[in-house]
Design a protein around this motif. Structure first.
Motif, PDB file in Angstrom:
ATOM      1  N   THR A   1       0.846  -1.190   0.000  1.00 28.44           N
ATOM      2  CA  THR A   1       0.000   0.000   0.000  1.00 28.44           C
ATOM      3  C   THR A   1       0.882   1.240   0.000  1.00 28.44           C
ATOM      4  O   THR A   1       1.794   1.353   0.821  1.00 28.44           O
ATOM      5  CB  THR A   1      -0.913   0.021   1.244  1.00 28.44           C
ATOM      6  OG1 THR A   1      -1.668  -1.185   1.285  1.00 28.44           O
ATOM      7  CG2 THR A   1      -1.871   1.199   1.196  1.00 28.44           C
TER       8      THR A   1
ATOM      9  N   THR B   1      -3.212   3.596  -1.072  1.00 23.44           N
ATOM     10  CA  THR B   1      -3.687   2.866  -2.245  1.00 23.44           C
ATOM     11  C   THR B   1      -3.055   1.487  -2.300  1.00 23.44           C
ATOM     12  O   THR B   1      -1.824   1.365  -2.294  1.00 23.44           O
ATOM     13  CB  THR B   1      -3.345   3.627  -3.542  1.00 23.44           C
ATOM     14  OG1 THR B   1      -3.979   4.902  -3.531  1.00 23.44           O
ATOM     15  CG2 THR B   1      -3.821   2.857  -4.763  1.00 23.44           C
TER      16      THR B   1
ATOM     17  N   LEU C   1      -4.518  -2.109  -8.924  1.00 19.37           N
ATOM     18  CA  LEU C   1      -4.238  -1.240 -10.063  1.00 19.37           C
ATOM     19  C   LEU C   1      -3.782  -2.044 -11.266  1.00 19.37           C
ATOM     20  O   LEU C   1      -3.024  -3.011 -11.134  1.00 19.37           O
ATOM     21  CB  LEU C   1      -3.137  -0.234  -9.696  1.00 19.37           C
ATOM     22  CG  LEU C   1      -3.373   0.629  -8.451  1.00 19.37           C
ATOM     23  CD1 LEU C   1      -2.199   1.574  -8.248  1.00 19.37           C
ATOM     24  CD2 LEU C   1      -4.680   1.418  -8.574  1.00 19.37           C
TER      25      LEU C   1
ATOM     26  N   LEU D   1       0.540   6.013 -10.775  1.00 19.78           N
ATOM     27  CA  LEU D   1       0.802   6.162  -9.349  1.00 19.78           C
ATOM     28  C   LEU D   1       2.290   6.364  -9.090  1.00 19.78           C
ATOM     29  O   LEU D   1       2.678   7.223  -8.285  1.00 19.78           O
ATOM     30  CB  LEU D   1       0.294   4.940  -8.578  1.00 19.78           C
ATOM     31  CG  LEU D   1       0.531   5.013  -7.058  1.00 19.78           C
ATOM     32  CD1 LEU D   1      -0.725   4.635  -6.293  1.00 19.78           C
ATOM     33  CD2 LEU D   1       1.698   4.131  -6.638  1.00 19.78           C
TER      34      LEU D   1
END
Length: 267
Positions: free
Chosen positions: A74, A78, A83, A91
């Motif tokens: 994480t 996130t 993803l 990101l």
């Protein structure tokens, strides 16, 4: 030199039981073994371990460059597992900064162009006040029109640091950032990194083999054979060196008794 440890800080990065296995069933290599650790906002952590302990694989998994075999990573709240490749690339571009031993500057671009390159790639309008602040912090205000070839190694590393900070990432990962620098220049760069944590509230995770470099951090986490092998808070260079010596001896002894699936020296 060190900031106080505040348990109320939020986490910039968290790894939960992360494993990374390379190879096929009959010749598997465990580069990471159920590794769990977290890195709080505005902290400076050094990651150390003998050759082949999993430092590089840890860095690649934590930064979203490599997907773990199992477990979760994480970053800034996130979960990277959710993803796809395009989202992961975005990101990394927006929330993660990188500082490399080899600087990785583009030789045809000026200092200013190298610093602002991440913003251009993201299609963002540069914040002039932020850029001015970062440039002043790294001491490059009089070098902005120069090319990398016109700078010393220490100045090139400062450009790389500025480039990593200018997007205001959730975390900056530094891979042996002083490995190519002489002792005096390395000290100046490490002081700059320390200031970015203390004054700019940046989160920094640095892989290093140098006990002196590690002594600038708030804590040192030690890896051995792909697993967490201990932590040291408010480290001194002597304490880190002593721990590394013991860790190397312990790992050598364990490898002599190891099962077929062990950590590989390439990872």
């Amino acid at each position: 030199m060190h900031t106080s440890h505040d348990l109320r800080r939020t986490e910039a990065v968290r790894l939960d039981t992360v494993s990374k296995i390379y190879g096929r069933a009959d010749s598997q290599v465990a580069a990471l073994r159920e590794l769990s650790m977290s890195f709080a906002d505005a902290t400076f952590t050094a990651v150390m371990g003998p050759s082949g302990s999993g430092k590089s694989t840890f860095l690649h998994c934590a930064a979203g460059l490599v997907r773990p075999t199992s477990g979760s990573v994480t970053v800034g709240g996130t979960d990277l597992a959710g993803l796809d490749d395009t989202q992961l690339t975005m990101l990394r571009r927006d929330r993660i900064g990188f500082i490399f031993q080899s600087f990785n500057l583009l030789p045809a671009l000026t200092v200013m162009q190298n610093i602002t390159l991440p913003l251009q790639l993201a299609g963002k309008r540069p914040d002039k006040n932020l850029i001015r602040s970062v440039v002043q912090r790294v001491g490059l205000a009089d070098r902005l029109g120069h090319l990398p070839s016109e700078l010393s190694g220490g100045q090139q590393q400062r450009v790389a640091i500025a480039r990593a900070l200018v997007t205001q990432p959730a975390v900056v990962f530094a891979d042996e950032p002083t490995g190519a620098l002489d002792t005096r220049t390395a000290s100046a760069v490490l002081s700059l990194l320390r200031e970015s944590v203390d004054n700019a509230r940046q989160t920094l995770v640095m892989v290093t083999h140098d006990p002196v470099a590690a002594s600038y951090a708030d804590r040192v986490v030690f890896l051995a054979d792909g697993a967490l092998a201990g932590e040291l808070h408010r480290p001194t260079a002597d304490a880190v060196a002593a721990r590394m010596t013991r860790l190397g001896a312990w790992e050598d002894e364990n490898r002599q008794q190891a099962a077929p699936m062990t950590s590989g020296g390439l990872y």
